[in-house]
Design a protein around this motif. Structure first.
Motif, PDB file in Angstrom:
ATOM      1  N   LYS A 226       0.825  -1.205   0.000  1.00  0.00           N
ATOM      2  CA  LYS A 226       0.000   0.000   0.000  1.00  0.00           C
ATOM      3  C   LYS A 226       0.861   1.258   0.000  1.00  0.00           C
ATOM      4  CE  LYS A 226      -4.162  -1.905   2.078  1.00  0.00           C
ATOM      5  NZ  LYS A 226      -5.120  -1.773   3.169  1.00  0.00           N
ATOM      6  N   ALA A 227       1.970   1.214   0.730  1.00  0.00           N
ATOM      7  CA  ALA A 227       2.856   2.373   0.781  1.00  0.00           C
ATOM      8  C   ALA A 227       3.475   2.627  -0.591  1.00  0.00           C
ATOM      9  CB  ALA A 227       3.940   2.162   1.834  1.00  0.00           C
ATOM     10  N   VAL A 228       3.901   1.569  -1.276  1.00  0.00           N
ATOM     11  CA  VAL A 228       4.469   1.729  -2.614  1.00  0.00           C
ATOM     12  C   VAL A 228       3.398   2.255  -3.564  1.00  0.00           C
ATOM     13  CG1 VAL A 228       5.438   0.496  -4.592  1.00  0.00           C
ATOM     14  CG2 VAL A 228       6.302   0.025  -2.302  1.00  0.00           C
ATOM     15  N   GLU A 229       2.188   1.691  -3.502  1.00  0.00           N
ATOM     16  CA  GLU A 229       1.103   2.149  -4.362  1.00  0.00           C
ATOM     17  C   GLU A 229       0.801   3.625  -4.137  1.00  0.00           C
ATOM     18  OE1 GLU A 229      -2.054  -0.532  -3.370  1.00  0.00           O
ATOM     19  OE2 GLU A 229      -1.153  -2.197  -4.491  1.00  0.00           O
ATOM     20  N   LYS A 230       0.773   4.022  -2.884  1.00  0.00           N
ATOM     21  CA  LYS A 230       0.479   5.412  -2.557  1.00  0.00           C
ATOM     22  C   LYS A 230       1.577   6.328  -3.087  1.00  0.00           C
ATOM     23  CE  LYS A 230      -1.598   8.042   1.046  1.00  0.00           C
ATOM     24  NZ  LYS A 230      -2.409   7.859   2.203  1.00  0.00           N
ATOM     25  N   HIS A 231       2.836   5.884  -2.944  1.00  0.00           N
ATOM     26  CA  HIS A 231       3.949   6.689  -3.434  1.00  0.00           C
ATOM     27  C   HIS A 231       3.873   6.819  -4.958  1.00  0.00           C
ATOM     28  CE1 HIS A 231       7.975   8.506  -3.317  1.00  0.00           C
ATOM     29  NE2 HIS A 231       8.148   7.884  -4.488  1.00  0.00           N
ATOM     30  N   LEU A 232       3.611   5.699  -5.629  1.00  0.00           N
ATOM     31  CA  LEU A 232       3.529   5.717  -7.095  1.00  0.00           C
ATOM     32  C   LEU A 232       2.386   6.603  -7.587  1.00  0.00           C
ATOM     33  CD1 LEU A 232       4.231   1.975  -7.938  1.00  0.00           C
ATOM     34  CD2 LEU A 232       5.785   3.923  -8.199  1.00  0.00           C
ATOM     35  N   LYS A 233       1.326   6.674  -6.815  1.00  0.00           N
ATOM     36  CA  LYS A 233       0.176   7.496  -7.190  1.00  0.00           C
ATOM     37  C   LYS A 233       0.536   8.988  -7.178  1.00  0.00           C
ATOM     38  CE  LYS A 233      -3.842   6.342  -5.562  1.00  0.00           C
ATOM     39  NZ  LYS A 233      -5.003   6.155  -4.655  1.00  0.00           N
ATOM     40  N   HIS A 234       1.437   9.368  -6.268  1.00  0.00           N
ATOM     41  CA  HIS A 234       1.742  10.785  -6.078  1.00  0.00           C
ATOM     42  C   HIS A 234       3.097  11.218  -6.628  1.00  0.00           C
ATOM     43  CE1 HIS A 234      -1.831  11.347  -3.686  1.00  0.00           C
ATOM     44  NE2 HIS A 234      -1.524  10.279  -2.990  1.00  0.00           N
ATOM     45  N   CYS A 235       3.906  10.270  -7.126  1.00  0.00           N
ATOM     46  CA  CYS A 235       5.254  10.621  -7.582  1.00  0.00           C
ATOM     47  C   CYS A 235       5.411  10.248  -9.065  1.00  0.00           C
ATOM     48  CB  CYS A 235       6.316   9.912  -6.738  1.00  0.00           C
ATOM     49  SG  CYS A 235       8.008  10.295  -7.236  1.00  0.00           S
ATOM     50  N   PRO A 236       5.369  11.224  -9.955  1.00  0.00           N
ATOM     51  CA  PRO A 236       5.449  10.916 -11.378  1.00  0.00           C
ATOM     52  C   PRO A 236       6.780  10.284 -11.786  1.00  0.00           C
ATOM     53  CG  PRO A 236       5.266  13.303 -11.021  1.00  0.00           C
ATOM     54  CD  PRO A 236       5.175  12.651  -9.696  1.00  0.00           C
ATOM     55  N   GLY A 237       7.879  10.686 -11.157  1.00  0.00           N
ATOM     56  CA  GLY A 237       9.194  10.124 -11.501  1.00  0.00           C
ATOM     57  C   GLY A 237       9.265   8.640 -11.196  1.00  0.00           C
ATOM     58  N   CYS A 238       8.844   8.246 -10.020  1.00  0.00           N
ATOM     59  CA  CYS A 238       8.863   6.824  -9.644  1.00  0.00           C
ATOM     60  C   CYS A 238       7.833   6.039 -10.462  1.00  0.00           C
ATOM     61  CB  CYS A 238       8.600   6.656  -8.146  1.00  0.00           C
ATOM     62  SG  CYS A 238       9.970   7.247  -7.118  1.00  0.00           S
ATOM     63  N   ARG A 239       6.708   6.671 -10.758  1.00  0.00           N
ATOM     64  CA  ARG A 239       5.678   6.002 -11.552  1.00  0.00           C
ATOM     65  C   ARG A 239       6.208   5.696 -12.958  1.00  0.00           C
ATOM     66  NH1 ARG A 239       1.693   9.095 -10.357  1.00  0.00           N
ATOM     67  NH2 ARG A 239       2.011  10.596 -12.030  1.00  0.00           N
ATOM     68  N   ARG A 240       6.959   6.646 -13.562  1.00  0.00           N
ATOM     69  CA  ARG A 240       7.555   6.404 -14.883  1.00  0.00           C
ATOM     70  C   ARG A 240       8.558   5.260 -14.826  1.00  0.00           C
ATOM     71  NH1 ARG A 240       7.352  11.981 -15.253  1.00  0.00           N
ATOM     72  NH2 ARG A 240       9.480  12.201 -14.494  1.00  0.00           N
ATOM     73  N   LYS A 241       9.382   5.244 -13.775  1.00  0.00           N
ATOM     74  CA  LYS A 241      10.362   4.153 -13.648  1.00  0.00           C
ATOM     75  C   LYS A 241       9.653   2.811 -13.492  1.00  0.00           C
ATOM     76  CE  LYS A 241      14.047   7.005 -11.790  1.00  0.00           C
ATOM     77  NZ  LYS A 241      14.894   7.310 -10.646  1.00  0.00           N
ATOM     78  N   TYR A 242       8.562   2.802 -12.727  1.00  0.00           N
ATOM     79  CA  TYR A 242       7.810   1.559 -12.547  1.00  0.00           C
ATOM     80  C   TYR A 242       7.197   1.102 -13.869  1.00  0.00           C
ATOM     81  CZ  TYR A 242       3.946  -1.500 -11.268  1.00  0.00           C
ATOM     82  OH  TYR A 242       3.067  -2.546 -11.208  1.00  0.00           O
ATOM     83  N   GLU A 243       6.654   2.026 -14.625  1.00  0.00           N
ATOM     84  CA  GLU A 243       6.018   1.675 -15.890  1.00  0.00           C
ATOM     85  C   GLU A 243       7.035   1.212 -16.932  1.00  0.00           C
ATOM     86  OE1 GLU A 243       3.869   5.273 -16.713  1.00  0.00           O
ATOM     87  OE2 GLU A 243       2.243   4.745 -15.303  1.00  0.00           O
ATOM     88  N   ASN A 244       8.277   1.630 -16.785  1.00  0.00           N
ATOM     89  CA  ASN A 244       9.327   1.227 -17.736  1.00  0.00           C
ATOM     90  C   ASN A 244       9.995  -0.095 -17.342  1.00  0.00           C
ATOM     91  OD1 ASN A 244       8.917   3.443 -19.370  1.00  0.00           O
ATOM     92  ND2 ASN A 244      10.392   4.704 -18.264  1.00  0.00           N
ATOM     93  N   THR A 245       9.626  -0.676 -16.189  1.00  0.00           N
ATOM     94  CA  THR A 245      10.251  -1.942 -15.785  1.00  0.00           C
ATOM     95  C   THR A 245       9.529  -3.121 -16.390  1.00  0.00           C
ATOM     96  OG1 THR A 245       8.942  -2.009 -13.741  1.00  0.00           O
ATOM     97  CG2 THR A 245      11.190  -1.105 -13.619  1.00  0.00           C
TER      98      THR A 245
END
Length: 108
Positions: free
Chosen positions: A89-108
């Motif tokens: 849940k903490a990772v999901e919440k962070h990814l929801k609010h952090c575009p940089g980390c969300r882009r890195k996650y989507e590129n993995t």
């Protein structure tokens, strides 16, 4: 002609008055020190409680992760091996609010 003896006798009671004044000054310093220490401790406690309340969401999971912490957990999150519900849940919440980390996650 000046006296050959530079030291003169103190008037009666002067030394005891000086001793009393020094004791009172020492007591004031100790009280002030205790007050400052207690105030500092209370401030730190209030900061700790406030930080803890900010970091806990309504369901009790951690609400704030740094980008570094998220990047450390991201491989396990991506492959489904992150088993702790609070961590997911903490990772999901962070990814929801952090575009940089969300882009890195989507590129993995």
């Amino acid at each position: 002609m000046p006296s050959q003896d530079p030291w003169t006798r103190c008037p009666p009671g002067e030394l005891s008055d000086l001793q009393d004044a020094l004791k009172e000054q020492s007591l004031r310093v100790r009280r002030r020190r205790r007050f400052l220490i207690a105030g500092g401790a209370m401030s730190l406690a209030a900061i700790g409680v406030g930080t803890s309340l900010m970091m806990l969401s309504k369901d009790g999971s951690i609400a704030i992760l740094s980008c570094e912490e998220t990047m450390d957990m991201l491989p396990a999150y991506a492959d489904g091996s992150l088993v702790a519900v609070a961590d997911r849940k903490a990772v999901e919440k962070h990814l929801k609010h952090c575009p940089g980390c969300r882009r890195k996650y989507e590129n993995t």
